[in-house]
Design an enzyme around this catalytic site. Structure first.
Site, PDB file in Angstrom:
ATOM      1  N   TYR A 147       0.838  -1.203   0.000  1.00  0.00           N
ATOM      2  CA  TYR A 147       0.000   0.000   0.000  1.00  0.00           C
ATOM      3  C   TYR A 147       0.868   1.247   0.000  1.00  0.00           C
ATOM      4  O   TYR A 147       0.650   2.174  -0.801  1.00  0.00           O
ATOM      5  CB  TYR A 147      -0.916   0.003   1.230  1.00  0.00           C
ATOM      6  CG  TYR A 147      -1.773   1.244   1.311  1.00  0.00           C
ATOM      7  CD1 TYR A 147      -2.926   1.361   0.536  1.00  0.00           C
ATOM      8  CD2 TYR A 147      -1.439   2.306   2.154  1.00  0.00           C
ATOM      9  CE1 TYR A 147      -3.710   2.514   0.596  1.00  0.00           C
ATOM     10  CE2 TYR A 147      -2.211   3.449   2.216  1.00  0.00           C
ATOM     11  CZ  TYR A 147      -3.338   3.549   1.430  1.00  0.00           C
ATOM     12  OH  TYR A 147      -4.099   4.695   1.489  1.00  0.00           O
ATOM     13  N   LYS A 151       1.303   4.156  -3.030  1.00  0.00           N
ATOM     14  CA  LYS A 151       1.048   5.580  -2.869  1.00  0.00           C
ATOM     15  C   LYS A 151       2.280   6.416  -3.204  1.00  0.00           C
ATOM     16  O   LYS A 151       2.157   7.563  -3.645  1.00  0.00           O
ATOM     17  CB  LYS A 151       0.546   5.865  -1.447  1.00  0.00           C
ATOM     18  CG  LYS A 151      -0.821   5.241  -1.166  1.00  0.00           C
ATOM     19  CD  LYS A 151      -1.867   5.682  -2.191  1.00  0.00           C
ATOM     20  CE  LYS A 151      -3.240   5.107  -1.927  1.00  0.00           C
ATOM     21  NZ  LYS A 151      -4.262   5.554  -2.893  1.00  0.00           N
TER      22      LYS A 151
END
Length: 257
Positions: A147, A151
C-alpha cells in the site's frame, strides 16, 4: 456547469467527494466496481448525478466509463482517481496475490485513468486531475508495504504529469491524508494506526480535494496537499530531518506494544 468523475465513488472518501461537489453545483459521475451502490448514491443525490460501472484495473473499463460519462455530462473537467485497496500485516504473511492486486488497483488504476481521460481533458474548457495519495507516501510503512509503495507511485505519477501536462493547461495534483475513518482501516493489522490513531473523516478529505480542484492555478499552487495536522507535521519534518532520523521515527511509530 463543470463536471467531475470520481473512481471508487460508491462509498467512503469517494462518496464524500461526490456529495460535496454535488452540493457545489457540479455534474457528478459516481463510478465504481460496485454498480448497485453507485446507482443508489446517484439516486439519493439527484438529477446532476450519474452512476456507472468501473473496474479501474481494466483499461477498457475506463474507456467505456469515460465515454458514458462525457455523453451524459458533455465534458470532463475534473478527474478524481480515488479508488484504492489496502492489505495490512507482515509482508511475508500477506499473499503475493494481494500485493499484486494492490498495485493493479492503486497504481495501474491511476495510470489507466489518466491515460484514458487525457483526450477528454484536453477538450475541456477547464481541466484538472486529483489523485488520492497518502501520508504513507512520505516514508515507507511497515506492515503496509505494498500500500505504501503504491502511494509513492501515485505521488510520482502526480509530480511527473503535473509538469508534463503543463503544455495542455492541465494541473495534476494530489492529496495525502493519514488514516481516515472508512471501512478500509477497520481491523487493520499495523502498529502505526494504533500509535497514530484515526482522526480524519471522509468529509475532511473531500474538503481538501475540493480545494485542490478549485484553487487558482499558480506556480505557488502545491502539487501535494497533506490532510490533517499530523500528516502536515510528518511531511514537514521529513523534508528537513536527516534520513536516519526519519527511519528512527517511523520505526518507533511501527513498534507494537
Amino acid at each position: 456547469m463543470h463536471s467531475i468523475l470520481i473512481s471508487g465513488a460508491a462509498q467512503g472518501i469517494g462518496a464524500a467527494i461526490a456529495q460535496l461537489f454535488y452540493r457545489q453545483g457540479y455534474r457528478v459521475g459516481i463510478y465504481d466496481i460496485h454498480l448497485t451502490q453507485a446507482q443508489q448514491l446517484a439516486e439519493q443525490l439527484g438529477e446532476r448525478a450519474h452512476a456507472g460501472l468501473l473496474d479501474v484495473a481494466d483499461y477498457a473499463s475506463w474507456q467505456a466509463a469515460l465515454s458514458d460519462f462525457c455523453q451524459w455530462a458533455g465534458e470532463l473537467n475534473i478527474l478524481v482517481n480515488n479508488a484504492g485497496i489496502l492489505y495490512s500485516g507482515a509482508f511475508e504473511d500477506t499473499p503475493i496475490e494481494a500485493h499484486h492486486r494492490t498495485m493493479a488497483v492503486n497504481v495501474n488504476g491511476v495510470l489507466n485513468g489518466c491515460h484514458a481521460a487525457l483526450p477528454y481533458l484536453k477538450q475541456a474548457s477547464f481541466a484538472r486531475v486529483i489523485n488520492l495519495s497518502s501520508a504513507s507516501a512520505i516514508y515507507g510503512q511497515a506492515d503496509l508495504i505494498s500500500y505504501s509503495a503504491s502511494k509513492f507511485a501515485v505521488r510520482g505519477i502526480t509530480e511527473g504529469l503535473d509538469i508534463e501536462w503543463q503544455k495542455y493547461g492541465i494541473r495534476v495534483l494530489d492529496v495525502m491524508p493519514l488514516f481516515v475513518q472508512t471501512a478500509m482501516v477497520k481491523d487493520m493489522d499495523a502498529a502505526t494506526i494504533q500509535n497514530m490513531g484515526v482522526h480524519l473523516s471522509t468529509e475532511d478529505v473531500a474538503q481538501v480535494v475540493y480545494q485542490q480542484a478549485t484553487v487558482k492555478d499558480s506556480i505557488l499552487t502545491n502539487t501535494h496537499r497533506a490532510v490533517g495536522l499530523k500528516a502536515k507535521t510528518l511531511m514537514q519534518l521529513s523534508s528537513i530531518s536527516p534520513q536516519w532520523l526519519n527511519r528512527l521515527s517511523n520505526s518507533l511509530l511501527a513498534k507494537r506494544h
